[in-house]
Design a protein around this motif. Structure first.
Motif, PDB file in Angstrom:
ATOM      1  N   ASP A  63     -14.871  72.845   8.875  1.00  0.00           N
ATOM      2  CA  ASP A  63     -16.118  72.152   8.564  1.00  0.00           C
ATOM      3  C   ASP A  63     -17.296  72.833   9.253  1.00  0.00           C
ATOM      4  O   ASP A  63     -17.142  73.845   9.949  1.00  0.00           O
ATOM      5  CB  ASP A  63     -16.033  70.667   8.919  1.00  0.00           C
ATOM      6  N   GLY A  64     -18.491  72.272   9.091  1.00  0.00           N
ATOM      7  CA  GLY A  64     -19.686  72.902   9.623  1.00  0.00           C
ATOM      8  C   GLY A  64     -19.709  73.006  11.132  1.00  0.00           C
ATOM      9  O   GLY A  64     -20.203  73.996  11.685  1.00  0.00           O
ATOM     10  N   VAL A  65     -19.183  72.001  11.820  1.00  0.00           N
ATOM     11  CA  VAL A  65     -19.195  72.024  13.282  1.00  0.00           C
ATOM     12  C   VAL A  65     -18.281  73.119  13.817  1.00  0.00           C
ATOM     13  O   VAL A  65     -18.642  73.875  14.728  1.00  0.00           O
ATOM     14  CB  VAL A  65     -18.795  70.651  13.853  1.00  0.00           C
ATOM     15  N   GLU A  66     -17.083  73.231  13.250  1.00  0.00           N
ATOM     16  CA  GLU A  66     -16.159  74.273  13.675  1.00  0.00           C
ATOM     17  C   GLU A  66     -16.698  75.655  13.325  1.00  0.00           C
ATOM     18  O   GLU A  66     -16.568  76.611  14.098  1.00  0.00           O
ATOM     19  CB  GLU A  66     -14.793  74.072  13.032  1.00  0.00           C
ATOM     20  N   LEU A  67     -17.339  75.767  12.161  1.00  0.00           N
ATOM     21  CA  LEU A  67     -17.947  77.042  11.773  1.00  0.00           C
ATOM     22  C   LEU A  67     -19.030  77.435  12.770  1.00  0.00           C
ATOM     23  O   LEU A  67     -19.155  78.601  13.140  1.00  0.00           O
ATOM     24  CB  LEU A  67     -18.533  76.936  10.367  1.00  0.00           C
ATOM     25  N   ALA A  68     -19.814  76.466  13.207  1.00  0.00           N
ATOM     26  CA  ALA A  68     -20.862  76.744  14.194  1.00  0.00           C
ATOM     27  C   ALA A  68     -20.266  77.318  15.470  1.00  0.00           C
ATOM     28  O   ALA A  68     -20.820  78.251  16.065  1.00  0.00           O
ATOM     29  CB  ALA A  68     -21.636  75.466  14.497  1.00  0.00           C
ATOM     30  N   ARG A  69     -19.118  76.781  15.898  1.00  0.00           N
ATOM     31  CA  ARG A  69     -18.446  77.317  17.088  1.00  0.00           C
ATOM     32  C   ARG A  69     -18.047  78.777  16.870  1.00  0.00           C
ATOM     33  O   ARG A  69     -18.207  79.624  17.750  1.00  0.00           O
ATOM     34  CB  ARG A  69     -17.202  76.490  17.415  1.00  0.00           C
ATOM     35  N   GLN A  70     -17.501  79.047  15.694  1.00  0.00           N
ATOM     36  CA  GLN A  70     -17.045  80.403  15.399  1.00  0.00           C
ATOM     37  C   GLN A  70     -18.202  81.396  15.373  1.00  0.00           C
ATOM     38  O   GLN A  70     -18.099  82.505  15.914  1.00  0.00           O
ATOM     39  CB  GLN A  70     -16.303  80.420  14.059  1.00  0.00           C
ATOM     40  N   LEU A  71     -19.309  81.015  14.772  1.00  0.00           N
ATOM     41  CA  LEU A  71     -20.461  81.913  14.691  1.00  0.00           C
ATOM     42  C   LEU A  71     -21.064  82.148  16.068  1.00  0.00           C
ATOM     43  O   LEU A  71     -21.393  83.286  16.435  1.00  0.00           O
ATOM     44  CB  LEU A  71     -21.513  81.332  13.743  1.00  0.00           C
ATOM     45  N   SER A  72     -21.207  81.085  16.844  1.00  0.00           N
ATOM     46  CA  SER A  72     -21.802  81.206  18.178  1.00  0.00           C
ATOM     47  C   SER A  72     -20.948  82.055  19.106  1.00  0.00           C
ATOM     48  O   SER A  72     -21.469  82.714  20.009  1.00  0.00           O
ATOM     49  CB  SER A  72     -22.019  79.821  18.786  1.00  0.00           C
ATOM     50  N   SER A  73     -19.628  82.032  18.905  1.00  0.00           N
ATOM     51  CA  SER A  73     -18.746  82.845  19.750  1.00  0.00           C
ATOM     52  C   SER A  73     -18.891  84.327  19.438  1.00  0.00           C
ATOM     53  O   SER A  73     -18.599  85.180  20.276  1.00  0.00           O
ATOM     54  CB  SER A  73     -17.288  82.419  19.554  1.00  0.00           C
ATOM     55  N   ARG A  74     -19.336  84.638  18.223  1.00  0.00           N
ATOM     56  CA  ARG A  74     -19.543  86.031  17.836  1.00  0.00           C
ATOM     57  C   ARG A  74     -20.880  86.563  18.327  1.00  0.00           C
ATOM     58  O   ARG A  74     -20.972  87.703  18.784  1.00  0.00           O
ATOM     59  CB  ARG A  74     -19.450  86.174  16.307  1.00  0.00           C
TER      60      ARG A  74
END
Length: 259
Positions: A63-74
């Motif tokens: 979902d959007g929240v998990e995607l946000a975590r993935q993008l921010s980690s990059r």
């Protein structure tokens, strides 16, 4: 100057197209929209956008929240969540991953514009307060002009514009504000003192050469230590006696020669 690139992650085509339309009218460059997390990650890594607009309720395994975590980690990036939900748990869950602004469906162009400006401003403020930053190299919490990553994000009459550092020649102090001079010849007023501009640019290739000038050393063409002048993209600027040693030190660092 170049456009602010904004990645749109939205699986409802109507809202995705509307966001593209609004962002284009505001002078920004929309990327997408893409409907899935996998497509968003691929586009994010390929284009390195300046900001991400993403739907909290994104359908699929991520979902959007998990995607946000993935993008921010990059790579750290300003995040704006789009949501049809206004309940507190949803808000807290999104805020926990670093959302800097929220847009609630349905939305207007004015709402989108405010959210983009707020997210960029909050992102700059977070960088300024980061404990990992050196005290003397932290940018101030800009109220009007925003300095983040590899570009200035400046406020003009129509909204925000993006100015890559590479296009900046120098900043000149004025009576009430300072002026950013670009390689194109355009002179852009900044609502800050030269001192604040110099602090905000610390860590880049900028160095103060005079009480009234901060230059981009990448455009430095010559230095006269006797006449106390520097040449920047064909322009002759004064070199302050108290700034000469610091300029020479910084040039050594830029050239990678050491002391």
């Amino acid at each position: 100057m170049s456009k602010i690139q904004i990645l749109i992650v939205e699986d409802e085509r109507l809202y995705g197209d509307l966001l593209c339309e609004y962002l284009e009218e505001l002078g920004h460059e929309p990327l997408g929209p893409v409907p899935t997390a996998a497509q968003a990650v691929a586009l994010f890594e390929a284009l390195k956008p300046d900001l991400v607009l993403l739907d909290i309720g994104l359908r699929g395994p991520v979902d959007g929240v998990e995607l946000a975590r993935q993008l921010s980690s990059r790579q750290p990036v300003p995040l704006i969540f789009i949501t049809a939900f206004t309940d507190r748990p949803t808000f807290e869950r999104a805020r926990a991953v670093g959302a800097l602004a929220f847009i609630t469906k349905p939305f207007s162009q004015h709402t989108v514009q405010n959210a983009v400006e707020l997210a960029l401003l909050n992102f700059a403020r977070q960088a300024a307060s980061s404990p990992e930053s050196e005290p003397l190299t932290r940018p101030p919490a800009w109220e009007q002009d925003v300095l983040v990553r590899d570009a200035f994000f400046l406020k003009d009459r129509e909204g925000l514009v993006k100015v890559p550092y590479s296009e900046a020649l120098y900043i000149e102090a004025g009576e009430k504000y300072c002026v950013l001079v670009l390689a194109s010849g355009h002179r852009y007023p900044l609502r800050m003192s030269l001192r604040d501009a110099a602090r905000g640019l610390a860590g880049q290739d900028f160095v103060q050469v005079h009480r009234a000038y901060v230059i981009n050393a990448r455009h430095l063409e010559g230095l006269d230590p006797v006449g106390y002048t520097v040449q920047v993209a064909g322009r002759t600027l004064p070199l302050g006696r108290s700034h000469k040693d610091e300029l020479l030190r910084r040039l050594n660092l830029i050239d990678g020669q050491g002391g």
